[in-house]
Design a protein around this motif. Structure first.
Motif: not given
Length: 160
Positions: A112-123
């Motif tokens: 979930k977090l790895i894929r979320g990194a594609r869609e959202r900024a890191m902070n």
């Protein structure tokens, strides 16, 4: 986990791009040739390829109809491993067994977090990462994982 053993062109490559890990045999070739026939990679190819290999390589592959070899795929980050002819499925299954040894709840949270990194900024993702990390302490798997580590044995996962 994708096991690529030959030509992965168009939809075949897009299918592999949707996987978490790609194992590619040494003779494999990959391309997204849709623009050659007046179309575009419409199953996430433009987005996933750009994310994985960067805009420059995605542009070259898509806009120039660049067909790449397994060695190039590994070099640019499209493939995690290149294996000899006939070995991709075996290696993909080995990797799947490695994943299966991990806590299912942890794997789910990590994906979930790895894929979320594609869609959202890191902070904005960092607090979510911490939240999911803390949530894992409420799982039986976390207790079992630590206990198994201390007892030097394989864990028996309970959460799925």
């Amino acid at each position: 986990i994708a096991a690529v053993n030959g030509y992965a062109m168009g939809g075949g490559l897009e299918f592999a791009l949707a996987c978490d890990i790609r194992v590619v045999e040494e003779q494999a070739q990959m391309a997204l040739p849709e623009a050659r026939v007046g179309l575009l990679p419409c199953a996430g190819g433009t987005q996933r390829l750009s994310w994985l290999v960067g805009e420059a390589w995605a542009s070259k592959m898509i806009l120039c109809n660049e067909r790449i070899t397994a060695a190039t795929a590994e070099k640019i980050g499209l493939a995690q491993e290149v294996v000899p002819r006939g070995e991709s499925l075996k290696r993909a299954v080995e990797l799947a067994h490695q994943v299966a040894k991990q806590s299912p709840s942890s794997v789910t949270a990590c994906k979930k977090l790895i894929r979320g990194a594609r869609e959202r900024a890191m902070n904005p993702q960092l607090p979510h990462e911490r939240e999911l990390f803390v949530d894992l302490f409420d799982t039986q798997d976390q207790v079992e994982g630590v206990q198994a580590f201390l007892e030097k044995r394989e864990p028996e996962w309970k959460n799925a």
